[in-house]
Motif scaffolding. Structure first.
Motif, PDB file in Angstrom:
ATOM      1  N   ALA A 163       0.842  -1.198   0.000  1.00 54.92           N
ATOM      2  CA  ALA A 163       0.000   0.000   0.000  1.00 54.92           C
ATOM      3  C   ALA A 163       0.873   1.241   0.000  1.00 54.92           C
ATOM      4  O   ALA A 163       0.626   2.194  -0.739  1.00 54.92           O
ATOM      5  CB  ALA A 163      -0.927   0.003   1.214  1.00 54.92           C
ATOM      6  N   PHE A 181       1.480   4.329  -2.621  1.00 51.41           N
ATOM      7  CA  PHE A 181       1.348   5.733  -2.229  1.00 51.41           C
ATOM      8  C   PHE A 181       2.387   6.582  -2.964  1.00 51.41           C
ATOM      9  O   PHE A 181       2.070   7.648  -3.476  1.00 51.41           O
ATOM     10  CB  PHE A 181       1.563   5.894  -0.722  1.00 51.41           C
ATOM     11  CG  PHE A 181       0.326   5.685   0.101  1.00 51.41           C
ATOM     12  CD1 PHE A 181      -0.825   5.165  -0.461  1.00 51.41           C
ATOM     13  CD2 PHE A 181       0.318   6.014   1.444  1.00 51.41           C
ATOM     14  CE1 PHE A 181      -1.957   4.974   0.293  1.00 51.41           C
ATOM     15  CE2 PHE A 181      -0.822   5.836   2.198  1.00 51.41           C
ATOM     16  CZ  PHE A 181      -1.949   5.313   1.637  1.00 51.41           C
ATOM     17  N   VAL A 230      -5.685   4.418   2.991  1.00 53.04           N
ATOM     18  CA  VAL A 230      -5.775   4.416   1.525  1.00 53.04           C
ATOM     19  C   VAL A 230      -6.859   5.365   1.061  1.00 53.04           C
ATOM     20  O   VAL A 230      -6.662   6.167   0.142  1.00 53.04           O
ATOM     21  CB  VAL A 230      -6.015   2.977   1.028  1.00 53.04           C
ATOM     22  CG1 VAL A 230      -6.234   2.958  -0.463  1.00 53.04           C
ATOM     23  CG2 VAL A 230      -4.854   2.091   1.406  1.00 53.04           C
ATOM     24  N   TYR A 248      -6.088   8.627  -1.292  1.00 55.70           N
ATOM     25  CA  TYR A 248      -6.661   8.764  -2.631  1.00 55.70           C
ATOM     26  C   TYR A 248      -7.649   9.928  -2.672  1.00 55.70           C
ATOM     27  O   TYR A 248      -7.737  10.637  -3.682  1.00 55.70           O
ATOM     28  CB  TYR A 248      -7.322   7.461  -3.066  1.00 55.70           C
ATOM     29  CG  TYR A 248      -6.348   6.433  -3.582  1.00 55.70           C
ATOM     30  CD1 TYR A 248      -6.256   6.165  -4.941  1.00 55.70           C
ATOM     31  CD2 TYR A 248      -5.512   5.754  -2.725  1.00 55.70           C
ATOM     32  CE1 TYR A 248      -5.353   5.239  -5.422  1.00 55.70           C
ATOM     33  CE2 TYR A 248      -4.601   4.822  -3.191  1.00 55.70           C
ATOM     34  CZ  TYR A 248      -4.532   4.565  -4.544  1.00 55.70           C
ATOM     35  OH  TYR A 248      -3.632   3.666  -5.014  1.00 55.70           O
TER      36      TYR A 248
END
Lengths: 108, 166
Positions: A7, A11, B5, B9
């Protein structure tokens, strides 16, 4: 743990992509806008995009150098904004116009 | 984890959307406020990439000081809305150049990000200070920025000053 690492790797990639898009948006804005203050704001947008790339690479390499360069970009941007806006005020006082197409005294 | 996340985003989307707003508005005030939103969402991204100190600086220096200066000048000069498009085809040339630049940067990011190292590490403001003051590569440039800011201050006052007898 593995999912967490991937993850974070994504990023960095997302940050680089956002940085590229913001830089392009700023570059287009410099061409299409007519107000000199808006053009300066587009330049600030491009500087911010570069800062994001610096931070993303600093993250990827695990070093602090990128963040320190961002610090220098901040000081240069502040100086640039101060002098640039002073020039805008002088332009408004002498020409009474803020359209970039009307500043053509150097044209042959 | 999933919240991370979503937040990252979301900040990226807000940054790009408000960046597009900056260049699509005719009124400079609207552009300035969109730019403040871009900078704040970029600060969120900085913090989530592990540089909290720079995120705070982004909000205080950029969104706080520099944008207030911009808004101050816009309101002082009473900047009008733009009328019509930019003349001479330079706007169209800019859009074409921008599309080429976009294709190039997408290709660079796409090809290049596979060879990125992954030494992720969160950094505190202590690390930034240590890097800035104990490394001679950065210490002397840091001292030189004080001269730059002094010169910018003096220059801004001289340029914006009203001349006597006018």
């Amino acid at each position: 743990m593995h999912a967490f690492e991937t993850a974070h790797a994504s990023f960095v990639q997302v940050a680089l992509a956002v940085s590229a898009f913001l830089f392009v948006i700023g570059a287009i804005g410099v061409f299409v806008r007519r107000n000199v203050i808006t053009v300066m704001m587009c330049v600030e947008l491009m500087l911010n995009a570069v800062n994001l790339a610096f931070i993303a690479f600093s993250r990827a390499h695990g070093t602090i150098d990128g963040q320190i360069l961002v610090f220098f970009v901040f000081t240069v941007a502040a100086a640039e904004a101060a002098v640039g806006l002073a020039i805008v005020i002088a332009l408004q006082r002498n020409r009474e116009d803020l359209d970039v197409d009307s500043f053509n005294l150097l044209k042959g | 984890m999933i919240l991370d996340v979503i937040l990252f985003y979301g900040a990226a989307l807000v940054a790009i959307a408000s960046g597009l707003f900056v260049i699509s508005q005719r009124n400079p005030i609207n552009s300035a406020f969109s730019l403040i939103i871009t900078m704040c969402s970029l600060a969120v991204m900085f913090a989530m990439l592990g540089s909290g100190f720079i995120a705070v600086l982004q909000v205080v220096v950029y969104a706080g000081a520099i944008m207030v200066l911009f808004l101050f000048v816009i309101m002082l000069l009473n900047a009008k809305q733009e009328e019509g498009e930019r003349m001479g085809g330079i706007g169209r040339a800019g859009i074409i150049l921008g599309v080429i630049l976009a294709i190039q940067s997408v290709m660079v990011v796409w090809k290049g990000s596979s060879i990125l190292p992954a030494n992720h590490r969160d950094t505190a403001s202590v690390d930034v200070a240590r890097g800035l003051f104990s490394d001679p590569r950065f210490l002397y440039p840091f001292e030189a920025t004080s001269i730059l800011i002094l010169a910018a201050m003096v220059g801004a006052i001289v340029v914006a000053r009203k001349e006597k007898g006018k």
